[in-house]
Design an enzyme around this catalytic site. Structure first.
Site, PDB file in Angstrom:
ATOM      1  N   ASP A   1       0.937  -1.198  -0.192  1.00 35.97           N
ATOM      2  CA  ASP A   1      -0.048  -0.004   0.046  1.00 35.97           C
ATOM      3  C   ASP A   1       1.099   1.098   0.159  1.00 35.97           C
ATOM      4  O   ASP A   1       1.935   1.043   0.114  1.00 35.97           O
ATOM      5  CB  ASP A   1      -1.002   0.054   1.124  1.00 35.97           C
TER       6      ASP A   1
HETATM    7  C1  BGC Z   1      -4.959   3.049   0.219  1.00 37.04           C
HETATM    8  C2  BGC Z   1      -5.501   1.882  -0.778  1.00 37.04           C
HETATM    9  C3  BGC Z   1      -5.328   2.545  -2.276  1.00 37.04           C
HETATM   10  C4  BGC Z   1      -3.779   3.217  -2.385  1.00 37.04           C
HETATM   11  C5  BGC Z   1      -3.772   3.809  -3.922  1.00 37.04           C
HETATM   12  C6  BGC Z   1      -3.897   4.079  -0.155  1.00 37.04           C
HETATM   13  O1  BGC Z   1      -3.876   4.951   0.598  1.00 37.04           O
HETATM   14  O2  BGC Z   1      -4.895   2.512   1.403  1.00 37.04           O
HETATM   15  O3  BGC Z   1      -6.792   1.434  -0.758  1.00 37.04           O
HETATM   16  O4  BGC Z   1      -5.486   1.882  -3.385  1.00 37.04           O
HETATM   17  O5  BGC Z   1      -3.764   4.434  -1.438  1.00 37.04           O
HETATM   18  O6  BGC Z   1      -4.626   5.023  -4.049  1.00 37.04           O
END
Ligand code: BGC
Length: 771
Positions: free
Chosen positions: A293
């Site tokens: 993530d």
């Molecule tokens: C979130 C994810 C998301 C990623 C990309 C993160 O902050 O936890 O769910 O896919 O950002 O945008």
């Protein structure tokens, strides 16, 4: 550049002229052996030509942030020099093409793939996850996924960070809005449905994108529902309740897995070898990519398991985190780590192979521009109306609405007289789309007011008043507006706004109050300590109630709310979540009875926040609370009524359904056998309508305590007024068994209770014995 364009054009022509090569299955499913062999030997050959730096480059997933051109130049340079493997946050074909052009200028011309958060629709926004789940309608959910894939792929995208299958039992968490609720079985079905809808049979085919299931694992169980917090969980709960939805998405063929930000039992997921290798790859046979993530690798420092960036990079790659999302450390530290022998080249190669396999299966090695197409075919206007799928969005949205209360048949409304449409969310086009809808355009979304206005045009008069700000607390407004304008604060006093609303109400026959949370209140980093409708709006509702006009509350929110006051004071109440681009039309369809509501809650609604976590499939305890015979020394609160306000699976219709008793095909079942449980459902009301028949099973005596009931099947059926139908479910090992603390699936003999009902509380029961 000219040469490259000519080469691309030639490749495109060739691709058109030749029969398309044998499609490869997605990485999660087994490709035909010959095709798989060809893929692996092509990848072997390519990897032999790659330098260590080029390999590491493949492990970097970079975000394209809007910003000064200089920043874009830096990124293009990184791509040309083979330091980037994939990109996210680019969302138009011209932008994607420029980046792919840069990749084609790199030494080995390894194509990039392009990812994006396509969470509940893309250009056309569908209801948020909780809304989709409320439909209990797998065809509708699949349709939302197909449209998402078609639209995202038409923008040149290859992969979405979806579905999000984190089970959550705590409404305080803002990210409940993205998921599918508290139940393992329902969430598993939705996750698998969406993966198949996004990917189809061939992820290289036009109109498909790859899915990456998230957040692995157990993000929805963070303590206190405070975002990014830690998870501590017994193994049996993990295996039985929290892990199956990820497994279901992987079994459905998900190409990717996004690793969670949280730690589980002290180990941050990004550094968890057990999670990412033993469980995911060895036990579950996952063959796709794992993606960290955002910034999660460097966060290993603050988790307190890495001393510095180098340590963090080492832990993440060794654990099995293939792609690093927007962290620098793979780029800066993996090379010295390999050179010093602290990281084995085999760890790098394994991750690189995963990434290349995805690109191969996407067809990008055959044609790097396969999904982005030719510049000449780019849409003149990315937001053009004819790129939207409004009819699908409207139909799915109306299936997602849940009727919570309807006393004295207040609903459906008649399209006549004067209707007061009041509330800070009534005219909002931004809020109705919900969060994680960045490719959607608010100006294309239909507000509730607009939906009602169109439905009543020429027949009824609408009177609008804002009535209140979403929230008046200046500190909270500042928080919500920090990155994106979320809450518009009116310059008038609360009194003046309420007075105007009361006047509109007095001059009308009925009041429709559209209240709840702004979309930013139910998002990432949006945990709440309380889950009531903010004071400013509650004051408005009180004033509207005092007018004595029939009060219809239309809720917009991204989590279960504590609605005791609203339940006691509204004449009717409709939960609409954030219903998407066509939300206003769908809501009008239900309010006026052009569609008979059929949604059912995918999460328990508590009475007050102090009851959470409150979920239907809890263990019984040694001193269960019995509302029929309340007793002091039982598992209860003494200062408030116990039990949910609205149970899991609950939702009303404009018609009524009667259920017969439960019939079992046998009362004695042999091990390994199956039986059928049936119920006759009759539409006993005046209107045609749909409902969801729900199957719950209980194993009342087992080697470990088992829940009071667990959802094991459901069927959404349509019945004409007066019509009856027998609905049957098969019960076998899958419905009777459970995972123990060692992850073993057990089916234990003894008595089982089978419940069939229209929600988790009121269900009819029959029993059988497994020998
Ligand atoms: C979130 C994810 C998301 C990623 C990309 C993160 O902050 O936890 O769910 O896919 O950002 O945008």
């Amino acid at each position: 550049m000219k040469l490259l364009a000519a080469a691309v054009a030639a490749a495109l022509l060739a691709a058109c002229a030749q029969p398309s090569p044998q499609p490869l299955a997605s990485p999660g499913t087994a490709p035909a052996p010959q095709a798989a062999q060809a893929r692996e030997s092509d990848i072997d050959a390519l990897m032999q030509r790659m330098t260590l730096q080029e390999k590491i480059g493949q492990l970097r997933l970079r975000s394209v942030d809007a910003g000064p051109d200089a920043r874009k130049e830096v990124l293009l340079d990184e791509i040309r020099t083979g330091q980037v493997g994939a990109i996210f946050n680019t969302v138009t074909r011209p932008d994607i093409r420029v980046l792919q052009d840069a990749a084609m200028q790199s030494r080995l011309k390894i194509p990039l793939f392009f990812a994006y958060d396509v969470i509940h629709g893309h250009r056309t926004v569908f209801p948020i996850g909780l809304g989709l789940a409320s439909s209990w309608d797998m065809d509708a959910i699949a349709r939302s996924g197909r449209v998402s894939a078609i639209e995202a792929n038409a923008d040149g995208l290859n992969l979405t960070f979806s579905p999000m299958v984190d089970i959550s039992r705590d409404p305080r968490w803002g990210r409940n809005s993205e998921g599918y609720g508290e139940d393992t079985y329902l969430t598993s079905r939705i996750g698998a449905t969406l993966v198949k809808a996004y990917q189809g049979d061939d992820p290289s085919a036009p109109g498909t994108i790859m899915a990456s299931v998230k957040h692995f694992a157990m993000y929805g169980a963070i303590e206190g529902a405070r975002d990014y917090n830690t998870v501590d969980m017994s193994p049996q709960r993990m295996y039985q309740d929290y892990l199956p939805p990820y497994k279901a998405a992987i079994d459905a063929g998900a190409a990717g897995v996004m690793v969670a930000l949280n730690a589980v039992n002290g180990v941050p997921a990004t550094a968890d070898k057990w999670l990412l290798q033993d469980l995911l790859r060895k036990q579950w046979g996952f063959k796709g990519i794992t993606i960290s993530d955002h910034g999660a690798i460097l966060e290993l420092l603050r988790h307190g398991v890495a001393a510095d960036g180098r340590d963090a990079a080492r832990l993440a790659i060794q654990a099995g985190t293939d792609l690093s999302m927007n962290d620098k450390v793979y780029g800066t530290d993996l090379e010295p780590l390999v050179k010093s022998g602290e990281v084995a080249i085999a760890d790098i190669d394994r991750a690189v192979r995963d990434v290349l396999r995805v690109k191969y299966d996407l067809g990008l090695f055959r044609d790097a521009y396969r999904h982005v197409g030719r510049a000449a075919d780019d849409p003149a206007d990315n937001d053009a109306e004819n790129r939207l799928h409004r009819a699908d969005a409207r139909d799915v949205a109306r299936r997602s609405l849940v009727l919570l209360k309807n006393s004295a048949s207040t609903l459906p409304l008649r399209k006549q007289g004067t209707i007061a449409v009041i509330g800070p969310l009534a005219r909002s086009q931004r809020d109705v789309m919900g969060n994680w809808s960045a490719a959607g355009k608010a100006r294309q979304a239909v507000s509730v007011y607009q939906g009602l206005a169109e439905a009543t045009a020429g027949r009824a008069t609408l009177r609008y008043a804002k009535g209140a700000n979403v929230i008046d607390d200046a500190r909270i407004v500042t928080y919500l507006n920090e990155f994106e304008k979320d809450v518009e604060v009116d310059s008038r006093t609360p009194r003046a706004m309420i007075d105007e609303a009361v006047q509109a109400a007095r001059a009308s026959d009925v009041v429709v109050a559209v209240v709840g949370e702004s979309q930013g209140m139910a998002h990432e980093a949006s945990s709440r300590t309380d889950i009531v409708i903010p004071d400013s709006q509650r004051a408005l509702l009180r004033a509207l109630k005092a007018t004595g006009k029939p009060l219809v509350i239309v809720l917009m929110n991204g989590r279960p709310l504590a609605l005791e006051w609203e339940d006691a004071n509204a004449d009717a109440m409709l939960e609409t979540w954030y219903a998407g681009t066509e939300g206003g039309h769908a809501i009008a369809d239900v309010l006026f009875g052009d569609y008979n509501p059929s949604g059912k809650l995918p999460m328990t609604f508590p009475r007050v926040v102090g009851q959470v976590p409150l979920y239907y499939n809890h263990l019984n305890t040694g001193r269960p609370f019995d509302p029929a015979r309340p007793n002091k020394y039982t598992s209860r609160y003494f200062d408030h009524e116990n039990g949910p306000l609205y149970p899991f699976g609950y939702g009303l219709s404009y018609t009524t359904f009667d259920l017969s008793g439960v019939t079992l095909s046998t009362a004695q079942l042999a091990r390994g056998g199956k039986l059928t449980a049936s119920v006759t459902v009759r539409n006993s009301g005046q209107r045609d309508g749909e409902t969801v028949v729900q199957l719950y099973v209980q194993d009342p005596v087992a080697s470990i305590s088992r829940p009071v009931k667990e959802l094991k099947g459901f069927s959404k059926i349509f019945l004409k007024a007066g019509e009856s139908r027998v609905v049957s479910f098969e019960i076998g090992d899958a419905q009777m068994g459970f995972y123990d603390g060692q992850g073993r699936f057990n089916v234990e003999p003894g008595r089982f209770n089978v419940y069939l009902g229209l929600d988790s509380r009121d269900a009819n029961v029959a029993s059988f014995v497994l020998r």
